[in-house]
Write a protein that holds these residues in place. Structure first.
Motif, short mmCIF file in Angstrom:
data_model
loop_
_atom_site.label_atom_id
_atom_site.label_comp_id
_atom_site.label_asym_id
_atom_site.label_seq_id
_atom_site.Cartn_x
_atom_site.Cartn_y
_atom_site.Cartn_z
N ASN A 39 -28.82 62.39 33.56
CA ASN A 39 -28.56 62.90 32.51
C ASN A 39 -29.82 63.94 32.12
OD1 ASN A 39 -26.34 61.38 32.25
ND2 ASN A 39 -27.52 59.74 31.08
N GLU A 42 -29.08 67.34 33.18
CA GLU A 42 -28.37 68.07 32.02
C GLU A 42 -28.97 68.31 30.69
OE1 GLU A 42 -24.86 65.30 31.56
OE2 GLU A 42 -24.09 66.38 33.35
N GLU A 44 -30.66 66.19 28.77
CA GLU A 44 -30.65 65.04 27.84
C GLU A 44 -32.09 64.47 27.57
OE1 GLU A 44 -27.54 62.34 27.61
OE2 GLU A 44 -26.11 63.79 28.63
N TRP A 158 -31.58 63.71 40.16
CA TRP A 158 -31.69 65.16 39.93
C TRP A 158 -30.82 65.90 41.11
CZ3 TRP A 158 -34.25 67.12 35.75
CH2 TRP A 158 -34.49 68.64 35.69
N HIS A 161 -26.98 65.79 40.54
CA HIS A 161 -26.44 66.58 39.35
C HIS A 161 -25.96 67.86 40.04
CE1 HIS A 161 -26.95 69.51 35.97
NE2 HIS A 161 -26.33 68.29 35.47
N THR A 165 -19.93 65.16 39.81
CA THR A 165 -19.73 64.96 38.38
C THR A 165 -20.04 63.62 38.01
OG1 THR A 165 -17.37 64.09 39.02
CG2 THR A 165 -17.80 66.54 38.64
N LYS A 166 -19.93 63.25 36.73
CA LYS A 166 -20.08 61.96 36.14
C LYS A 166 -19.47 60.77 36.79
CE LYS A 166 -23.13 62.38 32.05
NZ LYS A 166 -23.24 62.14 30.51
#
Length: 207
Positions: A39, A42, A44, A158, A161, A165-166
């Motif tokens: 995350n 991304e 966040e 990291w 990512h 995908t999630k």
């Protein structure tokens, strides 16, 4: 409870879950720090703060185990491990004895290397407490080992990512965790050998 926490990962939940993982509650850090770092990639979170809060949580949890070993002693620790509550935490006397043996064989450095070994990581603080290891030395070594482990997991998140995908993340974490285990075991073995060699050379110089 855990599924809710994992679906709402933030610095507080990372801290709390890593605190639990460093006591006797089976929380897999791979499925906390790695998704949090994913995350972070991304945008966040800040990945360095993820590592920091994970390590602070580990330090607090490890301190709880250390104090339990220091003040309660072996009979009470074993009694808990063999109780229904211990079994609910996937704990038993054999696992505690295994952690004790690891600590006895490797000395204080075990509080660093033990943080990287599956099955030992969350219990290594208990024998440190039983052995009355100096707390501040224990905390320093625990912090070093926990930081190294969380940095590895954060790096994995990291990296994943960049191409995962999630929805695929959980499966990939399991796949890469196996490789990490082997790499960590090799690194720990090397660290122990270097430590033993250094100790041996020092003792020879004194003679």
């Amino acid at each position: 409870m855990f599924s809710s926490l994992l679906s709402n990962l933030n610095y507080t939940t990372v801290f709390f879950l890593m605190l639990l993982e460093s006591t006797v509650i089976p929380v897999p850090s791979e499925f906390v720090v790695t998704p949090a770092a994913f995350n972070a990639a991304e945008g966040e979170f800040n990945i360095w703060l993820i590592i920091l809060f994970a390590t602070l949580g580990a330090d607090c949890g490890a301190t709880i185990n250390y104090l339990a070993g220091y003040y309660l002693g072996r009979p009470i620790i074993y009694a808990f491990a063999n109780s229904k509550w211990g079994k609910m935490c996937l704990l038993n006397q054999q696992k505690v004895e295994k952690a004790e043996k690891y600590f006895d064989n490797h000395g204080a450095v075990a509080t660093i290397t033990g943080r990287l070994v599956i099955g030992i990581r969350h219990l290594i603080s208990i024998p440190a407490g039983l052995a009355k290891m100096n707390y501040w030395r224990f905390l320093l070594y625990t912090t070093i080992g926990a930081t190294a482990w969380h940095a590895i997991l954060a790096g994995l998140g990291w990296y994943l990512h960049t191409f995962v995908t999630k929805d695929e993340l959980s499966d990939k974490i399991m796949e890469y965790s196996e490789w990490i285990k082997y790499i960590i075991l090799a690194a720990v073995a090397l660290a122990i050998l270097l430590y033993l060699a250094r100790t041996y050379l020092k003792s020879n110089k004194k003679e």
